[in-house]
Design an enzyme around this catalytic site. Structure first.
Site, mmCIF file in Angstrom:
data_model
loop_
_atom_site.group_PDB
_atom_site.id
_atom_site.type_symbol
_atom_site.label_atom_id
_atom_site.label_comp_id
_atom_site.label_asym_id
_atom_site.label_seq_id
_atom_site.Cartn_x
_atom_site.Cartn_y
_atom_site.Cartn_z
ATOM 1 N N ASP A 281 -129.238 -64.437 13.395
ATOM 2 C CA ASP A 281 -128.243 -64.429 14.471
ATOM 3 C C ASP A 281 -128.877 -64.324 15.859
ATOM 4 O O ASP A 281 -128.236 -64.639 16.859
ATOM 5 C CB ASP A 281 -127.269 -63.254 14.290
ATOM 6 C CG ASP A 281 -126.497 -63.332 12.987
ATOM 7 O OD1 ASP A 281 -126.563 -64.381 12.322
ATOM 8 O OD2 ASP A 281 -125.836 -62.345 12.628
ATOM 9 N N MET B 169 -123.466 -70.132 11.208
ATOM 10 C CA MET B 169 -123.419 -68.657 11.213
ATOM 11 C C MET B 169 -123.821 -68.084 12.571
ATOM 12 O O MET B 169 -124.095 -68.819 13.516
ATOM 13 C CB MET B 169 -124.347 -68.112 10.135
ATOM 14 C CG MET B 169 -123.767 -68.147 8.739
ATOM 15 S SD MET B 169 -124.945 -67.372 7.609
ATOM 16 C CE MET B 169 -123.945 -67.208 6.145
ATOM 17 N N GLY B 170 -123.929 -66.780 12.638
ATOM 18 C CA GLY B 170 -124.348 -66.133 13.883
ATOM 19 C C GLY B 170 -123.412 -65.011 14.296
ATOM 20 O O GLY B 170 -123.606 -64.370 15.327
ATOM 21 N N GLN C 7 -128.407 -72.302 5.654
ATOM 22 C CA GLN C 7 -129.152 -72.171 6.906
ATOM 23 C C GLN C 7 -129.996 -70.891 6.962
ATOM 24 O O GLN C 7 -130.866 -70.764 7.808
ATOM 25 C CB GLN C 7 -128.189 -72.196 8.093
ATOM 26 C CG GLN C 7 -127.265 -70.988 8.173
ATOM 27 C CD GLN C 7 -125.972 -71.267 8.892
ATOM 28 O OE1 GLN C 7 -125.965 -71.527 10.080
ATOM 29 N NE2 GLN C 7 -124.861 -71.232 8.180
ATOM 30 N N ARG C 8 -129.725 -69.940 6.080
ATOM 31 C CA ARG C 8 -130.433 -68.662 6.168
ATOM 32 C C ARG C 8 -131.784 -68.690 5.477
ATOM 33 O O ARG C 8 -132.694 -67.968 5.854
ATOM 34 C CB ARG C 8 -129.612 -67.554 5.490
ATOM 35 C CG ARG C 8 -128.436 -67.109 6.262
ATOM 36 C CD ARG C 8 -128.040 -65.712 5.920
ATOM 37 N NE ARG C 8 -127.591 -65.528 4.547
ATOM 38 C CZ ARG C 8 -126.666 -64.639 4.195
ATOM 39 N NH1 ARG C 8 -126.103 -63.907 5.134
ATOM 40 N NH2 ARG C 8 -126.322 -64.487 2.953
HETATM 41 O O1 F6P Z 1 -126.206 -61.122 9.768
HETATM 42 C C1 F6P Z 1 -126.618 -62.414 9.463
HETATM 43 C C2 F6P Z 1 -125.541 -63.231 8.869
HETATM 44 O O2 F6P Z 1 -126.195 -64.306 8.301
HETATM 45 C C3 F6P Z 1 -124.408 -63.666 9.794
HETATM 46 O O3 F6P Z 1 -124.724 -64.801 10.530
HETATM 47 C C4 F6P Z 1 -123.295 -63.907 8.811
HETATM 48 O O4 F6P Z 1 -122.024 -63.792 9.399
HETATM 49 C C5 F6P Z 1 -123.507 -62.804 7.841
HETATM 50 O O5 F6P Z 1 -124.891 -62.565 7.817
HETATM 51 C C6 F6P Z 1 -123.018 -63.090 6.451
HETATM 52 O O6 F6P Z 1 -123.358 -62.017 5.659
HETATM 53 P P1 F6P Z 1 -123.037 -61.871 4.120
HETATM 54 O O7 F6P Z 1 -124.072 -62.670 3.390
HETATM 55 O O8 F6P Z 1 -123.182 -60.410 3.872
HETATM 56 O O9 F6P Z 1 -121.669 -62.393 3.914
#
Ligand code: F6P
Length: 409
Positions: A143, A187-188, A301-302
């Site tokens: 983020d 995301m973000g 994207q992560r």
């Molecule tokens: O905090 C990083 C993040 O990737 C955010 O961009 C996103 O909203 C959130 O995590 C999603 O988290 P989870 O995998 O817990 O749903």
């Protein structure tokens, strides 16, 4: 060296969070740490006495090299908020019991602004019981919303993936002899840094995305539909980058406007964000009678380690190492931050900052970097540009990237 080391990972994963783990491990080992433990599922796992001995698991240069290239959090993660000590001292007693049992002197937590809340609370409790354990934060989050640091490890690789994916979506959109509309959700959370990185797709071989919507500005559904209507008149395909966290004027998230929306809230009070692109694509079709496609990049994207930025991997490793150096030299209650010292050539150094200045604080895009015609400025593009540079090829085995899977070892 007196005392052992423990390291944990917390919050959402990234493509390079394991590079920070490698940086902590290697630096601690090189500086004489005998035992280096890894918490499984962060502080939540530690409370249940779930940990592993990393000195046994990371026993070769190859293992560390693979770890650096392995996406997501190899130790597992958690979204667990420590209770206030006044309300629940037992939780803290339990954690310190486990730490003392393992003879821990140095505690490292790799995470974002929520995870730094854990460092802040443990450090404060440690002081109150005269513990000599050092608590250090190692920054990470796709983020890019951590205060003080120029940027966060994890962001550059996700930005590289997003800009590359946008180029591919834009090419795909030009395939037919009629225009298409693609709405891409990025995301973000409440910060638009990642979505803004879609702007990097525009280059001498790519038309670029047409519109960028960020959570820093109120989202107006009618304005958006009018924009799509206007752009449709040109007869060209349209690609929109929209943040998962955009909100309308009354404070509701756009995804909450969908009739079928179901709410899920995590321990930090964050709503699960999903469905913005689908809501908007349905709206375009319903109101304008045009076909529109929703693309939610979601977890892709992560953890796109196959598209990681080498700058990012290196910096992730370095912040891990810097945290160890600082802790071994006596610092505690700090987070390592990155300071950009030059743009061209890009150069950055690490420093430390007080955890109070980072925990639970969100850094947003300055409004002057967002244009009135639903795009971002060249300054913002220049800021992101160095962070996506260079590659570190995955180690390919049998046609696929090889990962280090600690739970399968
Ligand atoms: O905090 C990083 C993040 O990737 C955010 O961009 C996103 O909203 C959130 O995590 C999603 O988290 P989870 O995998 O817990 O749903």
């Amino acid at each position: 060296m007196k005392g052992n080391v423990i390291v944990g990972q917390s919050g959402g994963p990234t493509a390079v969070i394991n590079s920070s783990l490698a940086g902590v491990f290697k630096t601690a080992k090189d500086r004489g740490a005998k035992k280096i433990y890894g918490m499984l599922n962060g502080i939540k796992g530690l409370l249940d006495e779930k940990y592993i001995d990393l000195t046994e698991k990371l026993d070769s240069t190859m293992a560390i090299d693979l770890l650096k290239r392995t996406p997501s959090s190899a130790l597992g993660s958690c979204r667990f908020k420590l209770p206030d000590v006044e309300k629940d001292p037992e939780t803290y007693k339990k954690i310190f019991e486990v730490l003392n049992k393992l003879e821990i002197k140095y505690f490292f937590y790799i995470g974002g602004n929520d995870s730094m809340d854990t460092i802040q609370k443990l450090c404060a409790y440690g002081k109150s019981v005269n513990s000599d354990i050092s608590f250090m934060g190692v920054p990470k989050t796709i983020d890019n919303d951590l205060a003080i640091t120029d940027h966060t490890p994890g962001f550059g690789s996700a930005a590289k993936f997003i800009a590359s994916t946008m180029k591919e979506i834009i090419r795909d959109g030009h395939v037919y002899d009629y225009p298409t509309i693609s709405i891409v959700e990025i995301m973000g959370r409440n910060a638009g840094w990642l979505t803004a990185s879609a702007a990097l797709a525009k280059s001498d071989d790519c038309e670029g995305v047409d519109l960028i919507y960020l959570p820093e500005k109120v989202f107006d559904v009618d304005h958006f539909l009018n924009k799509i209507k206007e752009l449709s008149k040109t007869g060209k395909s349209i690609v929109v980058a929209v943040s998962e966290g955009v909100k309308v004027a009354d404070g509701r998230f756009v995804f909450e406007l969908a009739a079928e929306h179901v709410e899920f809230v995590d321990a930090f009070g964050h709503k699960q964000m999903s469905g913005t692109a689908t809501f908007l694509a349905n709206k375009v079709t319903a109101e304008l009678g045009t076909k529109a496609r929703a693309i939610e990049l979601s977890t892709l994207q992560r953890c796109a380690a196959h598209m990681a930025s080498r700058t990012d991997i290196t910096e992730a490793y370095n912040v891990g190492g810097a945290a160890v150096k600082a802790a071994f030299e006596g610092e505690s209650g700090k987070v390592v931050v990155i300071k950009r010292v030059s743009d061209d050539p890009y150069m950055a150094i690490t420093e430390t900052a007080d955890v109070e200045k980072i925990a639970n604080i969100e850094k947003k895009i300055p409004l002057e970097w967002i244009t009135d015609d639903d795009y971002v400025t060249q300054d913002l593009i220049h800021y992101i540009h160095p962070l996506i540079q260079a590659e570190l090829s995955p180690i390919m085995v049998d046609g696929l990237p090889r990962h280090l899977n600690l739970s399968m070892q």
